[in-house]
Design an enzyme around this catalytic site. Structure first.
Site, PDB file in Angstrom:
ATOM      1  N   ARG A 631       0.931  -1.088  -0.165  1.00  0.00           N
ATOM      2  CA  ARG A 631       0.365  -0.344   0.454  1.00  0.00           C
ATOM      3  C   ARG A 631       0.874   1.332  -0.169  1.00  0.00           C
ATOM      4  NH1 ARG A 631      -3.139   1.448   5.486  1.00  0.00           N
ATOM      5  NH2 ARG A 631      -4.494   3.971   4.680  1.00  0.00           N
ATOM      6  N   PRO A 635       1.810   9.449  -1.735  1.00  0.00           N
ATOM      7  CA  PRO A 635       2.008   8.653  -3.420  1.00  0.00           C
ATOM      8  C   PRO A 635       2.871   9.799  -3.566  1.00  0.00           C
ATOM      9  CG  PRO A 635       0.182   9.145  -2.966  1.00  0.00           C
ATOM     10  CD  PRO A 635       0.499   9.343  -1.406  1.00  0.00           C
ATOM     11  N   GLN A 641      10.295   8.942  -4.285  1.00  0.00           N
ATOM     12  CA  GLN A 641      11.909   7.644  -4.217  1.00  0.00           C
ATOM     13  C   GLN A 641      11.918   6.607  -5.447  1.00  0.00           C
ATOM     14  OE1 GLN A 641      13.477   7.623  -1.590  1.00  0.00           O
ATOM     15  NE2 GLN A 641      12.278   6.121  -0.049  1.00  0.00           N
ATOM     16  N   LYS A 704       5.050  -1.648   2.002  1.00  0.00           N
ATOM     17  CA  LYS A 704       5.966  -2.988   1.379  1.00  0.00           C
ATOM     18  C   LYS A 704       7.309  -1.778   1.694  1.00  0.00           C
ATOM     19  CE  LYS A 704       4.274  -6.640  -0.521  1.00  0.00           C
ATOM     20  NZ  LYS A 704       4.199  -7.189  -1.773  1.00  0.00           N
ATOM     21  N   GLY A 705       7.649  -0.527   1.756  1.00  0.00           N
ATOM     22  CA  GLY A 705       8.626  -0.052   1.920  1.00  0.00           C
ATOM     23  C   GLY A 705       9.212   0.213   0.118  1.00  0.00           C
ATOM     24  N   GLU A 708      14.640   1.116  -2.170  1.00  0.00           N
ATOM     25  CA  GLU A 708      15.338   0.140  -2.274  1.00  0.00           C
ATOM     26  C   GLU A 708      14.513  -0.440  -3.781  1.00  0.00           C
ATOM     27  OE1 GLU A 708      16.848  -0.196   1.609  1.00  0.00           O
ATOM     28  OE2 GLU A 708      17.992  -0.785  -0.098  1.00  0.00           O
TER      29      GLU A 708
END
Lengths: 741, 330, 176
Positions: A631, A635, A641, A704-705, A708
């Site tokens: 999720r 946004p 990111q 979830k992050g 990376e």
């Protein structure tokens, strides 16, 4: 949607104003009367011994307070464990100024402390150092043999095999095998490493440190220098980029604290850009991938082996090859991960450590295989889609990668791809398309947060996490505001201070999942008290309601969906006769729920490049990055990111390399003019697609992050596009123009 | 950075005198290179003479019908000067291919001529370098030499001159006006920079105390057919691996005169009149351009990490000539 | 194997400190009389002596653009500028762009387009963008990309930066 629904709504960075006005202060920007300046002396050699240091000229300068070297510096702790930190690896951590031995080039060998920066810098240039030098070994490729990586750091799981990959490879209809290499890289955040240690009147230290974890720095300082936590408060409200470089306390922290304690003065130590190449880096790896497949594209064997560099004093590990056992369905997988000790500083986690590099090899090899099979590279990935994580032997908590492939391909126009390399040309430019998959972990760590709601309706939430640019301030403010139904501007989130509740290092893409969950729980705890008070009110429409029955919106607590039942939370507090409600909670991952599942984020990256046929100049014209990252909380910052990750991937594919002179054992392009990171003119259209996943297993927020996953796969997709454009396969990253001549 | 004193000169003569009298004194104008080097302890002047207020700020016509660029005109002001854009677009384009907008605002035309090499070893006092410390050895020859020279090198030094602007000035046959303790003199651009030979510590032929007062551009600016092709490791804000400045005077498809100067390949902007002469009266074809490239690169030698430059330069020369030729068609 | 390396000390230069010199600078509209040593860069003067830490040090060598300020309206790298050389000049730093609470249109646009992450290069980017607008040479998106390339953003916020500058270009007149 209510006026206080924020999660999932594009929101401008709450710290934006501070950052665009220059009010945001970073570690080297906290000034104090009587501040002194430390300037680090760096070793000219990579291996050997210091024979003699003559600091007499430097010491004679007005304004020089002290010059610390191994000859006169204190050795506050002896045992390695005192120097271990939350991101330490197996081995013996580097201890600055402990002895005459030189273990790596630019090793700190002294600290000049003076009453101004300029005097310290000048004095440093007057120190004469005599060395006894030995020939360093810094060339990973010179002897491509290593030893098995030990199990050491949290997170690194030694690779395990399944089936019989050797046999399956031998029997496969189509075989492909190749060797890949990529150069080491340095993080080079824009802010140079700095610590300002303020010696307070009572002798306590207030330490402004550039770190991705204030608690990590604090623990390090207290253990090494024998201080209590009260004596060493660490603060880091803003961090000018981390990318992993701030996961371990760097030597400027040690030196600044050492000098402050010795001199009983406030000390600031800032590294130079050149010295930013003197500590951890992304290790170069030499990898081989062998793929066996049936004519229809079904993978029958995957073999992936990597040799990575580490220092002589620590065994740095990262997950390079394991991804090859998770990305695709395959019954026979053989993985190997080896280390070789070199005369360099220990490598250090750098954005998607291991995945960013290991997946280059996997995803390039798969692309190469697709041409051998004459199957569209996207199709090949779909044919071998992994429905479960076969490395861990578990189902995924959620995995919308297939949707990423489809939506990304649709947006990119992949269906129009001409299969043949060198089939599209515009004048002297060859155009090519490439695709790759990315994968990262969705992790959650233990984290604590405190929420304080006051009678004026203002909410202050705090957790000692960090915001290295990831948008922590913004996401946490949004989560807190929405949880208690408050306007965003009434919520303040505090971070970066060891007086706040403890949070983990900011890394691994786990901050939203870990700290966000803690923030939500702390706010919910406040909400429960509010509900109690609201229920006690006269004729309360909420009497009899449980916490699950209510929601907090627009300053009220109400029965879900029933606006008429709303009770003002300020009114509830007033009636409850409290001026504030404060709750602190520690959020733990639900291990029982989580352990049954593999938890990963995924991406599909599509790239269009243009390559000058004669001159080898490469331009990445277009990127579509489709992300399955659970999720999306915030946004706007989430998109940034991913954009940033893609820029990193492009930079990794085309520009970045820390180049060693192996005679000297020294990184020679140790500045930002010759260590090339992508500049504005290198970056063109990038489109980000979030394919949302509903996942209540990873954590209650379902995030979830995203720190990376954005970089993973990009470099391979760029390389694959270059092959498609030119018919030339480069297996040596970065792909600079000379490799295409 | 070492300790130094600072004075500000109001007149050219005073500036010349101050630097002549003090061996360890240096001029400072834009400061973009000398301060960078001072912070690395590569340059260690004991006195800086600030020349930014000298009256050398004009762009004006010169007696030869060309343009005279005052030494203190900024690179940016030069590049955007209407007359430079109109008559010397090659120079404008070349300047704008270098550095960044900020640096071009600071850097002066005179100062640009004195840029020192970007050689990694020259910049790093921990390593031997004959240019920085004569006699200490050259680390680049057997070291990492991606950005180093392939032409005119010596056993002492393989450094390159890093300027873009100078490549265009070389192609344009500019003349540098200097004033020194012994009066004024003119230096032809080809004589301004030198090859390293046995004295790599000297980048140019300017004598102690001499100050550049202006740069003269001859009347012919090759404004119709020109190009500056710069190849580098990223799209902007990087030094050239190889660059090519081309000016062509065309009569239909026939070349009346050609100028080709290379950057990033030698200790000075690289020109070879006999290579250019090969095009005189010849058709502007790729085949003929290849001959020019062959001649220009004759004797080129690589040192490992920079060997690719030989092939790259060859292709770049041909491409730049094609680009310049094709301009008229547009 | 063993050999000797001697780092080169500064030999023939006398050891001593430079005298302070008086300069007058107008910084963000306020005239300041200061005593500065010649070796103090404009950047260090702002950050270490005047507590104007909005201007950032990212490399100290003119290789990143974080230290960009406006001198007499032109963008420059303050790290490669000696403070004494700017005697009599007008310096504008990021702290001087907003008028009270009213942000400069470039600052507004940076927030709107999320043109930064960590924020460290941001003041330099913003001053650079203001300089770019003053210069008036950027006509296309690619011009903006090229003319903003002297400001490295390690977070990779370039798409947002370009969008922000495009927006600001529309609302700003040169020299605003």
């Amino acid at each position: 949607m209510t006026a206080t629904t924020y999660v999932g709504k594009p929101t401008s960075r709450v710290d934006g104003r501070a950052k665009v006005t220059g009010e945001a202060k970073y570690a080297a920007e906290f000034n104090t009367p009587g501040l002194t300046y430390g300037y680090v002396l760096s070793s000219a050699i990579a291996k050997g011994k210091i024979k003699k240091i003559d600091a007499s000229d430097a010491l004679s300068l007005d304004g020089v307070l002290q010059i610390f070297t191994h000859e006169n510096a204190p050795r506050p702790a002896y045992f390695d464990r005192k120097f271990k930190d939350d991101d330490s690896v197996a081995g013996s951590p580097f201890k600055p100024l402990y002895d005459a031995e030189i273990k790596f080039s630019q090793q700190p060998i002294g600290l000049v402390v003076a009453d101004s920066f300029e005097v310290a810098r000048y004095a440093a240039s007057l120190v004469k150092v005599e060395y006894e030098a030995e020939q360093p070994d810094t060339n990973l490729r010179r002897k491509p043999k290593g030893h098995k990586a030990p199990k050491g750091k949290t997170g690194f799981v030694p690779p395990k095999d399944r089936g019989n990959a050797d046999k399956a490879f031998k029997n496969a209809e189509v075989q492909f095998e190749a060797e890949y290499f990529h150069m080491p890289e340095h993080h080079n955040p824009m802010e140079m490493f700095a610590s300002t240690v303020i010696m307070e009147e009572d002798g306590k230290l207030k330490i402004y440190d550039k770190t991705q974890g204030a608690f990590n720095s604090q623990t390090y300082v207290t253990k090494v220098f024998g201080l209590s936590k009260e004596e060493a408060r660490v603060i880091n409200p803003y961090i000018g980029g981390g990318f992993g470089s701030g996961l371990r306390p760097q030597y400027q922290l040690y030196l600044a604290v050492m000098a402050a304690l010795e001199l009983k003065r406030s000390v600031r130590v800032v590294l130079t850009r050149q010295q930013m190449f003197s500590f951890g880096h992304r290790p170069g790896t030499l990898q081989t991938v062998a793929l066996g497949a049936a004519q229809d594209g079904t993978l029958q064997s995957i073999k992936h082996e990597a040799l990575a560099e580490t220092s002589r004093f620590e065994e740095y590990t990262e997950t390079v090859v394991n991804w090859s056992g998770m990305l695709y369905h395959c019954d026979n997988v053989k993985l190997g991960y080896y280390l070789r000790n070199l005369d360099l500083y220990t490598p250090l986690d750098m954005r998607a450590p291991g995945a960013a590099t290991g997946i280059i090899a996997t995803e390039t090899a798969l692309d190469e295989l697709s041409y051998k099979l004459n199957i569209d590279p996207l199709e090949l990935r779909l044919i071998n889609y992994a429905e479960e994580n076969e490395f861990e032997g578990k189902p995924f908590s959620s995995k919308a990668l297939r949707e990423c492939y489809h939506q990304g391909a649709e947006k990119f126009g992949w269906a129009r791809r001409k299969p043949q390399p060198r089939s599209t040309r515009e004048g002297t430019k060859l155009i090519g398309w490439g695709v790759a998959t990315g994968m990262w972990d969705a992790q959650q760590q233990k984290a604590a947060a405190k929420a304080n709601l006051s009678i004026d309706g203002k909410l202050v939430v705090g957790s000692g996490t960090a915001d290295i640019g990831t948008g922590t301030y913004t996401a946490m403010t949004m989560i807190a505001a929405e949880t208690l139904g408050l306007p965003l501007e009434d919520v303040t989130f505090k971070l970066g201070d060891t007086t706040l509740p403890q949070a983990p290092l900011q890394g691994g893409s786990w901050t939203v999942s870990s700290v966000g969950t803690a923030v939500q729980e702390a706010c919910e705890a406040v909400g429960k008290k509010l509900l109690k008070m609201a229920k006690k009110m006269k004729n309360s429409p909420l009497s009899g309601a449980s916490f699950e029955d209510v929601e907090f919106v627009e300053g009220k607590v109400q029965l879900k969906g029933d606006y008429a039942s709303g009770v003002s939370i300020i009114e509830a507090m007033r009636q409850g006769e409290v001026n504030f409600i404060e709750e602190e909670t520690t959020a733990l991952p639900n291990f029982l729920k989580q352990m049954k599942y593999a938890r990963n984020s995924h991406s599909a990256v599509f790239v269009e490049v243009e390559v000058d046929e004669d001159l080898g100049q490469i331009c990445v014209r277009r990127v579509v990055s489709a992300i399955a990252g659970g999720r999306v909380i915030s946004p706007k910052t989430a998109r940034s990111q991913i954009l940033g990750g893609v820029v990193w991937g492009i930079s990794m594919a085309l520009h970045e390399e820390s180049v060693l002179d192996h005679n000297l054992g020294r990184f020679m392009n140790h500045n930002l003019a010759e260590y090339h990171v992508a500049v504005n003119a290198d970056i063109h259209d990038i489109e980000v697609i979030f394919v949302e996943e509903h996942d209540d297993i990873v954590n209650p927020l379902g995030a979830k992050g995203l720190g990376e996953i954005g970089i993973v796969g990009v470099a391979a997709a760029v390389g694959n596009a270059i092959y498609h454009a030119t018919g030339k396969r480069v297996r040596d990253f970065p792909i600079t123009l000379d490799k295409l001549l | 950075m070492n300790s130094f004193s600072y004075t500000r000169a109001q007149e050219v003569d005073t500036a010349v005198r101050e630097v002549t009298q003090d061996k360890a004194a240096k001029f400072i104008a834009g400061g973009t290179n000398i301060l960078d080097l001072m912070k690395e302890n590569v340059e260690r002047p004991d006195r800086l003479v600030d020349i930014t207020r000298l009256p050398l700020q004009q762009v004006e016509s010169n007696p030869e019908g060309g343009l005279r660029l005052g030494a203190l005109v900024s690179n940016a002001d030069t590049a955007y000067h209407p007359e430079v854009i109109e008559r010397y677009p090659l120079l404008s384009k070349t300047i704008l291919a270098g550095a960044s907008a900020q640096l071009r605002n600071m850097a002066t035309d005179g100062g640009n001529l004195f840029q020192r090499t970007r050689c990694y070893y020259f910049y790093d006092t921990a390593t031997p370098c004959n240019k920085r410390e004569p006699g200490s050895g050259c680390s680049a020859i057997n070291g990492y030499n991606r950005i180093h020279a392939i032409l005119g090198t010596s056993e002492q030094c393989i450094a390159t001159h890093p300027s873009d602007m100078c490549v265009a000035l070389a192609a344009l046959d500019a003349v540098v006006n200097v004033k020194g303790p012994e009066g004024e003199r003119q230096i032809k651009f080809e004589d301004f920079h030198r090859l390293p030979g046995n004295e790599p510590q000297y980048d140019n032929t300017v004598k102690t105390g001499e100050i550049v007062t202006s740069i003269d551009l001859p009347a012919e600016g090759f404004a119709k057919n020109y190009t500056y092709l710069k190849l580098r490791d990223r799209a902007s804000y990087a030094f050239a691996l190889v660059s090519v400045a081309v000016g062509l005077d065309l009569d239909g498809d026939t070349v009346r005169e050609a100028r080709v100067a290379l950057g990033g390949v030698a200790h000075k902007p690289w020109r070879k009149p006999e290579a250019e002469a090969l095009l005189k009266g010849q058709k502007a074809t790729k085949e003929n351009f290849r001959k020019v490239a062959d001649a220009l690169l004759q004797g080129a030698k690589g040192f490992g990490s920079n060997t690719f430059k030989i092939e790259l330069a060859h292709r770049a020369i041909v491409r730049a000539l094609v680009m310049a030729t094709e301009m008229k068609k547009k | 194997m063993s050999s000797k390396v001697l780092t080169e000390p500064i030999g023939d230069v006398a050891v001593g400190l430079p005298p302070l010199q008086r300069v007058t600078l107008t910084i963000n509209g306020a005239e300041k009389q200061l005593e500065v040593a010649p070796w103090t860069s404009l950047l260090d003067l702002l950050r270490e002596y005047l507590d104007l830490t909005g201007t950032k040090k990212g490399c100290d060598h003119g290789q990143c653009g974080a230290c960009t300020v406006l001198v007499d309206g032109k963008r420059i790298n303050s790290c490669l500028t000696l403070a004494v050389m700017k005697d009599g000049c007008e310096i504008t730093t990021v702290e001087g762009l907003s008028k009270g609470d009213q942000l400069h249109p470039v600052q507004e646009a940076f927030i709107e387009h999320d043109a930064f992450q960590c924020g460290y290069c941001t003041p330099g980017q913003i001053c650079s963008a203001v300089g770019l607008i003053n210069e008036g040479h950027a006509k296309t998106t690619d011009d903006i990309r090229e003319l903003m390339s002297g400001n490295i953003c390690r977070c990779g916020a370039y798409p947002g930066i370009v969008a922000a500058v495009e927006q600001a270009l529309k609302v700003c007149q040169p020299n605003q």
